[in-house]
Design a protein around this motif. Structure first.
Motif, PDB file in Angstrom:
ATOM      1  N   UNK A   1       0.844  -1.196   0.000  1.00  0.00           N
ATOM      2  CA  UNK A   1       0.000   0.000   0.000  1.00  0.00           C
ATOM      3  C   UNK A   1       0.879   1.246   0.000  1.00  0.00           C
ATOM      4  N   UNK A   2       0.561   2.210  -0.851  1.00  0.00           N
ATOM      5  CA  UNK A   2       1.255   3.490  -0.839  1.00  0.00           C
ATOM      6  C   UNK A   2       0.331   4.580  -1.369  1.00  0.00           C
ATOM      7  N   UNK A   3       0.712   5.823  -1.106  1.00  0.00           N
ATOM      8  CA  UNK A   3      -0.130   6.958  -1.487  1.00  0.00           C
ATOM      9  C   UNK A   3      -0.185   7.123  -3.007  1.00  0.00           C
ATOM     10  N   UNK A   4      -1.381   7.435  -3.493  1.00  0.00           N
ATOM     11  CA  UNK A   4      -1.583   7.733  -4.912  1.00  0.00           C
ATOM     12  C   UNK A   4      -1.933   9.204  -5.107  1.00  0.00           C
ATOM     13  N   UNK A   5      -2.673   9.762  -4.139  1.00  0.00           N
ATOM     14  CA  UNK A   5      -3.146  11.137  -4.254  1.00  0.00           C
ATOM     15  C   UNK A   5      -2.468  12.027  -3.217  1.00  0.00           C
ATOM     16  N   UNK A   6      -2.278  13.320  -3.523  1.00  0.00           N
ATOM     17  CA  UNK A   6      -1.674  14.250  -2.559  1.00  0.00           C
ATOM     18  C   UNK A   6      -2.542  14.397  -1.306  1.00  0.00           C
ATOM     19  N   UNK A   7      -1.909  14.846  -0.214  1.00  0.00           N
ATOM     20  CA  UNK A   7      -2.548  15.132   1.067  1.00  0.00           C
ATOM     21  C   UNK A   7      -2.977  13.850   1.797  1.00  0.00           C
ATOM     22  N   UNK A   8      -3.643  14.031   2.941  1.00  0.00           N
ATOM     23  CA  UNK A   8      -4.070  12.920   3.787  1.00  0.00           C
ATOM     24  C   UNK A   8      -5.466  13.216   4.336  1.00  0.00           C
ATOM     25  N   UNK A   9      -6.378  12.274   4.191  1.00  0.00           N
ATOM     26  CA  UNK A   9      -7.746  12.443   4.710  1.00  0.00           C
ATOM     27  C   UNK A   9      -8.053  11.261   5.632  1.00  0.00           C
ATOM     28  N   UNK A  10      -7.578  11.359   6.867  1.00  0.00           N
ATOM     29  CA  UNK A  10      -7.739  10.263   7.828  1.00  0.00           C
ATOM     30  C   UNK A  10      -9.205  10.039   8.171  1.00  0.00           C
ATOM     31  N   UNK A  11      -9.966  11.119   8.276  1.00  0.00           N
ATOM     32  CA  UNK A  11     -11.393  11.011   8.597  1.00  0.00           C
ATOM     33  C   UNK A  11     -12.127  10.165   7.566  1.00  0.00           C
ATOM     34  N   UNK A  12     -11.853  10.401   6.286  1.00  0.00           N
ATOM     35  CA  UNK A  12     -12.513   9.622   5.237  1.00  0.00           C
ATOM     36  C   UNK A  12     -12.098   8.159   5.296  1.00  0.00           C
ATOM     37  N   UNK A  13     -10.832   7.907   5.617  1.00  0.00           N
ATOM     38  CA  UNK A  13     -10.367   6.523   5.739  1.00  0.00           C
ATOM     39  C   UNK A  13     -11.120   5.802   6.850  1.00  0.00           C
ATOM     40  N   UNK A  14     -11.378   6.500   7.957  1.00  0.00           N
ATOM     41  CA  UNK A  14     -12.126   5.903   9.060  1.00  0.00           C
ATOM     42  C   UNK A  14     -13.570   5.656   8.658  1.00  0.00           C
ATOM     43  N   UNK A  15     -14.146   6.567   7.907  1.00  0.00           N
ATOM     44  CA  UNK A  15     -15.514   6.376   7.410  1.00  0.00           C
ATOM     45  C   UNK A  15     -15.589   5.108   6.551  1.00  0.00           C
ATOM     46  N   UNK A  16     -14.605   4.931   5.657  1.00  0.00           N
ATOM     47  CA  UNK A  16     -14.579   3.737   4.796  1.00  0.00           C
ATOM     48  C   UNK A  16     -14.414   2.468   5.625  1.00  0.00           C
ATOM     49  N   UNK A  17     -13.560   2.545   6.638  1.00  0.00           N
ATOM     50  CA  UNK A  17     -13.339   1.374   7.494  1.00  0.00           C
ATOM     51  C   UNK A  17     -14.617   0.979   8.210  1.00  0.00           C
ATOM     52  N   UNK A  18     -15.343   1.978   8.734  1.00  0.00           N
ATOM     53  CA  UNK A  18     -16.612   1.687   9.395  1.00  0.00           C
ATOM     54  C   UNK A  18     -17.597   1.015   8.469  1.00  0.00           C
ATOM     55  N   UNK A  19     -17.649   1.491   7.228  1.00  0.00           N
ATOM     56  CA  UNK A  19     -18.559   0.892   6.246  1.00  0.00           C
ATOM     57  C   UNK A  19     -18.160  -0.549   5.942  1.00  0.00           C
ATOM     58  N   UNK A  20     -16.854  -0.788   5.790  1.00  0.00           N
ATOM     59  CA  UNK A  20     -16.380  -2.143   5.498  1.00  0.00           C
ATOM     60  C   UNK A  20     -16.734  -3.092   6.629  1.00  0.00           C
ATOM     61  N   UNK A  21     -16.592  -2.642   7.866  1.00  0.00           N
ATOM     62  CA  UNK A  21     -16.881  -3.505   9.006  1.00  0.00           C
ATOM     63  C   UNK A  21     -18.378  -3.725   9.189  1.00  0.00           C
ATOM     64  N   UNK A  22     -19.176  -2.751   8.835  1.00  0.00           N
ATOM     65  CA  UNK A  22     -20.641  -2.942   8.905  1.00  0.00           C
ATOM     66  C   UNK A  22     -21.096  -4.000   7.906  1.00  0.00           C
ATOM     67  N   UNK A  23     -20.350  -4.179   6.836  1.00  0.00           N
ATOM     68  CA  UNK A  23     -20.715  -5.171   5.819  1.00  0.00           C
ATOM     69  C   UNK A  23     -20.241  -6.581   6.175  1.00  0.00           C
ATOM     70  N   UNK A  24     -19.453  -6.696   7.256  1.00  0.00           N
ATOM     71  CA  UNK A  24     -19.034  -8.021   7.716  1.00  0.00           C
ATOM     72  C   UNK A  24     -20.215  -8.704   8.395  1.00  0.00           C
ATOM     73  N   UNK A  25     -20.069  -9.995   8.681  1.00  0.00           N
ATOM     74  CA  UNK A  25     -21.155 -10.727   9.333  1.00  0.00           C
ATOM     75  C   UNK A  25     -21.548 -10.053  10.636  1.00  0.00           C
ATOM     76  N   UNK A  26     -22.834  -9.992  10.918  1.00  0.00           N
ATOM     77  CA  UNK A  26     -23.334  -9.271  12.089  1.00  0.00           C
ATOM     78  C   UNK A  26     -22.792  -9.820  13.399  1.00  0.00           C
ATOM     79  N   UNK A  27     -22.542 -11.119  13.462  1.00  0.00           N
ATOM     80  CA  UNK A  27     -22.084 -11.718  14.700  1.00  0.00           C
ATOM     81  C   UNK A  27     -20.589 -11.604  14.938  1.00  0.00           C
ATOM     82  N   UNK A  28     -19.853 -11.059  13.972  1.00  0.00           N
ATOM     83  CA  UNK A  28     -18.394 -10.986  14.113  1.00  0.00           C
ATOM     84  C   UNK A  28     -17.976  -9.990  15.195  1.00  0.00           C
ATOM     85  N   UNK A  29     -16.876 -10.302  15.871  1.00  0.00           N
ATOM     86  CA  UNK A  29     -16.186  -9.301  16.683  1.00  0.00           C
ATOM     87  C   UNK A  29     -15.419  -8.416  15.708  1.00  0.00           C
ATOM     88  N   UNK A  30     -15.504  -7.097  15.894  1.00  0.00           N
ATOM     89  CA  UNK A  30     -14.966  -6.189  14.873  1.00  0.00           C
ATOM     90  C   UNK A  30     -13.880  -5.290  15.446  1.00  0.00           C
TER      91      UNK A  30
END
Length: 410
Positions: free
Chosen positions: A115-144
């Motif tokens: 993994x490495x940067x493709x675009x300038x700058x850093x948007x940590x908030x957006x990365x966390x938003x994406x992570x939350x969405x990915x984990x919500x799509x995991x099985x409901x019973x999973x520890x996350x």
């Protein structure tokens, strides 16, 4: 509230979550994780031998959960996602199952390293938003679990520290995110954060106050997001800056000369407890001497600035250790507290404002650092080796006063 420089034992978490005795296909024992990888300019290389990363990946692989890997740059993207397959052969021994899980984990680490940067700058908030969405799509019973490997110095998006946001009140930032309907959804997710506040040229080191407020800002955001737990680790990056990656803006570090000359800002409120852990102020084993005196005094100088700006404050300088002989650990912890006290005095802090105390391993914040066989767990023991700066008027001081008063009566 303790501002603490510490490490975590994710192994313990895996035991709590039931990984040591999972059943194949039983969703309630699965761990699904999202890993945010902050490979970008102004930061040092993330080591692939990070024990925290190893334990996260092994936890997912040994429980056959879902893994999501997100690159954190100016436009965060889901870099990789997969379900860890359950072996088609039944009746495998636990040792064989763990060997398979270890192999999966090594393959995932290869992907993380790419993994490495493709675009300038850093948007940590957006990365966390994406992570939350990915984990919500995991099985409901999973520890996350969300594991963030990033400096947290976002330079783009809702949380942009290039415009002075790093000095703002965390609650105000959360309120602004709430008004913009931009609070991440992390309900039920255990969050771990490594490398927060770590920088590389041309980004100057943040001041201690900036580092503390950066941690407080992200803690407030994660709490508002509904995170089940929040832990900051003391994993550290290499000393090799990334090169050849897209541009990231520099965040203004505090002018220390202006800080010293500015009027007191304490406003009669006790300062938050500051913990100097084994990675920031390290001592030679069984000694009260610093491993690196120059590096230690650099960290301690940041504390002296706070105390010099707030001359009415008195503090306990509290030493603690890993478990061991009660008398020996108490004496060693006191000697280390005195070493830090002397460093503060050399930096101009009045001796009358400093109260050195050694608590050994009997402190309120001590973590059990031995297993059921009495063998020391080094990753936990390292958290117990620390020196704390505690305002005598703070809530944390109550845990010290009992010890001090007891000593006075003996």
């Amino acid at each position: 509230k303790i501002i603490i420089i510490t490490t975590i034992c994710i192994v313990a978490l895996l035991v709590i979550l039931g990984i040591s005795s999972f059943e194949k296909g039983n969703s309630s024992n699965k761990i699904s994780a999202a890993v945010i990888v902050g490979v970008h300019s102004n930061s040092n290389e993330i080591p692939m031998n990070s024990s925290s990363l190893d334990e996260v990946l092994l936890g997912v692989c040994s429980s056959y959960g879902q893994i999501s890997i997100i690159g954190c740059d100016g436009s965060p993207q889901l870099y990789y996602q997969a379900e860890i397959p359950i072996p088609s052969v039944s009746g495998l021994s636990q040792q064989k199952e763990m060997t398979i899980a270890s192999d999966y984990s090594k393959q995932l680490k290869v992907i993380v390293a790419k993994v490495e940067a493709t675009y300038p700058e850093v948007d940590t908030h957006k990365a966390i938003m994406l992570a939350g969405k990915a984990l919500r799509n995991a099985d409901k019973g999973d520890q996350k679990m969300l594991f963030i490997m990033d400096s947290g110095l976002s330079t783009k998006g809702y949380i942009d520290f290039t415009d002075g946001l790093i000095t703002k009140c965390p609650e105000d930032i959360v309120e602004a995110l709430r008004n913009a309907d931009a609070i991440p959804d992390l309900k039920g997710i255990h969050v771990y954060w490594a490398f927060l506040g770590e920088t590389a040229y041309p980004q100057e080191d943040l001041s201690l106050r900036q580092k503390i407020n950066l941690k407080n800002i992200w803690t407030a955001v994660l709490e508002a997001a509904g995170a089940e737990s929040i832990t900051f680790t003391d994993d550290f990056t290499t000393q090799n800056p990334y090169s050849g990656l897209p541009y990231v803006s520099v965040i203004k570090a505090e002018d220390k000369a202006i800080e010293v000359d500015s009027p007191p800002e304490n406003d009669n409120q006790p300062i938050e407890t500051i913990v100097l852990g084994s990675t920031s102020v390290a001592f030679i084993g069984d000694s009260d001497q610093f491993v690196d005196a120059n590096a230690a005094k650099k960290e301690i100088s940041l504390i002296s600035e706070i105390l010099l700006k707030n001359p009415a404050i008195r503090v306990y300088v509290v030493g603690t250790t890993a478990s061991g002989s009660e008398l020996y650990t108490q004496q060693l912890s006191e000697a280390r507290a005195i070493t830090v006290e002397m460093a503060l005095i050399e930096l101009g802090v009045d001796v009358e404002r400093l109260i050195p105390v050694g608590l050994g391993f009997k402190d309120h914040w001590h973590l059990e650092d031995r297993d059921s066989n009495g063998i020391m767990i080094e990753s936990i023991a390292s958290q117990n080796r620390k020196v704390m700066i505690i305002d005598v008027n703070s809530k944390d001081a109550e845990h010290v006063k009992t010890f001090v008063e007891g000593e006075a009566h003996e």
